[in-house]
Design a protein around this motif. Structure first.
Motif, PDB file in Angstrom:
ATOM      1  N   LEU A 232       2.039   0.009   8.111  1.00 62.75           N
ATOM      2  CA  LEU A 232       1.166  -0.756   7.226  1.00 62.75           C
ATOM      3  C   LEU A 232       0.629   0.167   6.150  1.00 62.75           C
ATOM      4  CD1 LEU A 232      -0.543  -3.320   6.557  1.00 62.75           C
ATOM      5  CD2 LEU A 232      -2.251  -2.448   8.182  1.00 62.75           C
ATOM      6  N   VAL A 233       1.002  -0.086   4.897  1.00 65.01           N
ATOM      7  CA  VAL A 233       0.463   0.672   3.767  1.00 65.01           C
ATOM      8  C   VAL A 233      -0.692  -0.160   3.221  1.00 65.01           C
ATOM      9  CG1 VAL A 233       0.940   1.758   1.553  1.00 65.01           C
ATOM     10  CG2 VAL A 233       2.736   1.642   3.300  1.00 65.01           C
ATOM     11  N   LEU A 234      -1.902   0.298   3.485  1.00 59.77           N
ATOM     12  CA  LEU A 234      -3.106  -0.501   3.261  1.00 59.77           C
ATOM     13  C   LEU A 234      -3.954   0.071   2.130  1.00 59.77           C
ATOM     14  CD1 LEU A 234      -4.962  -2.825   4.244  1.00 59.77           C
ATOM     15  CD2 LEU A 234      -5.964  -1.198   5.866  1.00 59.77           C
ATOM     16  N   GLY A 235      -4.207  -0.750   1.135  1.00 59.62           N
ATOM     17  CA  GLY A 235      -5.103  -0.364   0.056  1.00 59.62           C
ATOM     18  C   GLY A 235      -6.546  -0.375   0.508  1.00 59.62           C
ATOM     19  N   PRO A 236      -7.492  -0.108  -0.390  1.00 57.41           N
ATOM     20  CA  PRO A 236      -8.910  -0.011  -0.010  1.00 57.41           C
ATOM     21  C   PRO A 236      -9.393  -1.307   0.645  1.00 57.41           C
ATOM     22  CG  PRO A 236      -8.574   0.772  -2.247  1.00 57.41           C
ATOM     23  CD  PRO A 236      -7.298   0.129  -1.837  1.00 57.41           C
ATOM     24  N   SER A 237      -9.750  -1.236   1.897  1.00 55.13           N
ATOM     25  CA  SER A 237     -10.190  -2.407   2.655  1.00 55.13           C
ATOM     26  C   SER A 237     -11.108  -1.948   3.775  1.00 55.13           C
ATOM     27  CB  SER A 237      -8.987  -3.146   3.255  1.00 55.13           C
ATOM     28  OG  SER A 237      -9.403  -4.181   4.127  1.00 55.13           O
ATOM     29  N   ALA A 238     -12.106  -2.775   4.066  1.00 54.68           N
ATOM     30  CA  ALA A 238     -13.001  -2.487   5.193  1.00 54.68           C
ATOM     31  C   ALA A 238     -12.368  -2.876   6.517  1.00 54.68           C
ATOM     32  CB  ALA A 238     -14.318  -3.239   5.015  1.00 54.68           C
ATOM     33  N   ILE A 249      -1.069   3.637   6.915  1.00 53.12           N
ATOM     34  CA  ILE A 249      -1.171   4.646   5.865  1.00 53.12           C
ATOM     35  C   ILE A 249      -2.157   4.117   4.824  1.00 53.12           C
ATOM     36  CG2 ILE A 249       0.054   5.896   4.057  1.00 53.12           C
ATOM     37  CD1 ILE A 249       2.624   5.532   5.724  1.00 53.12           C
ATOM     38  N   HIS A 250      -3.250   4.821   4.621  1.00 53.71           N
ATOM     39  CA  HIS A 250      -4.284   4.380   3.685  1.00 53.71           C
ATOM     40  C   HIS A 250      -4.005   4.940   2.291  1.00 53.71           C
ATOM     41  CE1 HIS A 250      -6.845   2.646   6.805  1.00 53.71           C
ATOM     42  NE2 HIS A 250      -6.529   3.691   7.547  1.00 53.71           N
ATOM     43  N   VAL A 251      -4.054   4.057   1.306  1.00 50.90           N
ATOM     44  CA  VAL A 251      -3.864   4.469  -0.086  1.00 50.90           C
ATOM     45  C   VAL A 251      -4.944   3.813  -0.928  1.00 50.90           C
ATOM     46  CG1 VAL A 251      -1.362   4.730   0.199  1.00 50.90           C
ATOM     47  CG2 VAL A 251      -2.290   2.533  -0.574  1.00 50.90           C
ATOM     48  N   GLU A 252      -5.040   4.240  -2.180  1.00 51.64           N
ATOM     49  CA  GLU A 252      -6.029   3.648  -3.071  1.00 51.64           C
ATOM     50  C   GLU A 252      -5.378   3.012  -4.300  1.00 51.64           C
ATOM     51  OE1 GLU A 252      -9.515   5.503  -5.712  1.00 51.64           O
ATOM     52  OE2 GLU A 252     -10.055   5.227  -3.596  1.00 51.64           O
ATOM     53  N   SER A 253      -4.519   3.731  -4.979  1.00 52.28           N
ATOM     54  CA  SER A 253      -3.983   3.239  -6.247  1.00 52.28           C
ATOM     55  C   SER A 253      -2.590   2.641  -6.074  1.00 52.28           C
ATOM     56  CB  SER A 253      -3.908   4.381  -7.251  1.00 52.28           C
ATOM     57  OG  SER A 253      -2.922   5.327  -6.851  1.00 52.28           O
ATOM     58  N   ALA A 254      -2.148   1.938  -7.120  1.00 52.50           N
ATOM     59  CA  ALA A 254      -0.793   1.387  -7.126  1.00 52.50           C
ATOM     60  C   ALA A 254       0.245   2.504  -7.062  1.00 52.50           C
ATOM     61  CB  ALA A 254      -0.586   0.533  -8.369  1.00 52.50           C
TER      62      ALA A 254
END
Length: 398
Positions: A232-238, A249-254
């Motif tokens: 799971l490539v997950l963008g900013p989320s609580a 895998i935590h990511v922030e930008s596109a």
């Protein structure tokens, strides 16, 4: 004949006249090869003897969480089981567990359980249709629980209608089917993108969107529960995925999501692109927070990497890609155009014009378009149920 050989089942019984069926249910589970542990609420013991259930299950019956046996076992049981069935599940028990109230052995084990949980409701027809009961059922579904449908017929009150607990044979068949279904992605590696992306303006501000990641996480949970190895490539989320088979895998930008997704995809069988990726980002990112006294900033934007297009170009024979389209007008036409342009096998369409669908809701209403020019429409459902619909639609084309 049902085959539950080697499965470890917790049977929770609450106080309903339908509790007499739990003896038959216990016997059928044991006959199917399951190891059964029985929990009872104090009220349940007024309808059926714990001795009967202990004899049929060949295990002690637990009812008092404050006893030494109950206190020592409520967490262990929640970790031990492959599945938990609450049958009968009264209106009171549904309300208690939907609200997370922990005041008896059954509720303590439920809150500790890491396994799938199945509810077989039992109550009178008006109680079943009451908005409070239906809301509690909705909540339980959002937690990932399964509701075994009630049956229509004569009730203990003498009324005729919905509310009868499913027959023991039906419950065992339902459970068996669920175990079989939960292995239909065994050996598959699945890549899922979820959540928003944040594109920095300065160290404080960003361009983003309203995505919570709920839908993508629900799909990840469903795929993992059905035997897949999930990245799971997950963008900013609580929010966070809970299944131990999910590697997040935590990511922030596109850009970060693009790098991670394109690196993972060659080893995957399936990609589900449910993330709400920003289409644009600032060309320049300020090193310091922009101040009001510096005047109104003028942002020059550039396109972000197109993750869907990149994976569509990389796709090899045997790989499948499911895309998402969130539209506000000309929904079907726009979604089908995206399906073809991005080389998707399926595309999941949301419309922001549908109440209860889209960002930040616990529910969603989708249509699924396929390469064979067919469209399947689904009713408004919880996102956990929508995830099942998506996976079930995918299976025939794997």
């Amino acid at each position: 004949m049902a085959d539950l050989h080697g499965k470890k089942i917790i049977l929770g019984i609450s106080g309903s006249i339908a509790a007499y069926k739990s003896a038959f249910l216990t016997r059928l589970l044991v006959k199917a090869g399951a190891s059964v542990r029985v929990l009872m609420t104090p009220a349940a013991a007024q309808f059926i003897s714990p001795l009967t259930l202990s004899t049929l299950s060949k295990n002690p019956v637990y009812s008092d969480v404050q006893s030494e046996a109950g206190w020592n076992n409520h967490v262990e049981l929640g970790l031990w089981a492959d599945a938990m069935i609450i049958a009968p599940a009264t209106a009171n028990t549904l309300a208690r567990l939907a609200g997370g109230i922990c005041d008896n052995m059954l509720s303590a084990v439920y809150l500790s359980a890491r396994c799938p949980v199945f509810f077989a409701p039992a109550m009178d027809v008006d109680m079943w249709h009451h908005p409070a009961t239906q809301e509690n059922l909705r909540k339980l579904r959002t937690y990932g629980n399964e509701i075994i449908p009630v049956e229509h017929g004569e009730l203990a009150s003498g009324l005729v209608g919905e509310g009868r607990m499913a027959e023991p044979e039906t419950i065992v068949a339902f459970l068996t089917e669920q175990f079989l279904r939960r292995q239909d992605l065994a050996g598959k590696k699945v890549l899922i993108t979820a959540g928003p992306t944040y594109e920095a303006i300065d160290p404080v501000r960003f361009i983003g969107n309203r995505s919570s990641g709920k839908m993508g996480i629900a799909i990840a949970e469903e795929a993992a529960s059905r035997g897949a190895r999930v990245t799971l490539v997950l963008g900013p989320s609580a929010l966070r995925a809970k299944h131990p088979g999910i590697d997040t895998i935590h990511v922030e930008s596109a850009r970060e999501m693009y790098v991670r997704a394109t690196a993972q995809f060659p080893e995957c069988d399936i990609a589900v692109l449910s993330a709400a990726v920003a289409d644009y980002r600032p060309v320049k990112v300020a090193d310091q927070k922009l101040k009001k006294e510096d005047g109104t900033p003028k942002l020059e934007l550039e396109r972000t990497p197109d993750i869907a297009a990149a994976l569509g170009e990389m796709k090899q024979a045997g790989q499948r890609i499911i895309g998402f389209a969130l539209e506000t007008n000309n929904e079907t036409a726009n979604a089908r155009k995206k399906l073809e342009k991005k080389n998707f096998d399926l595309i999941v369409l949301n419309s922001l014009r549908d109440a209860g669908a889209g960002f930040q809701h616990d529910t969603n209403k989708i249509s699924i378009l396929s390469q064979d020019n067919k469209t399947r429409h689904f009713e408004l459902k919880t996102k956990a149920e929508v995830a099942k619909d998506i996976i079930n639609t995918l299976l025939p084309i794997l």
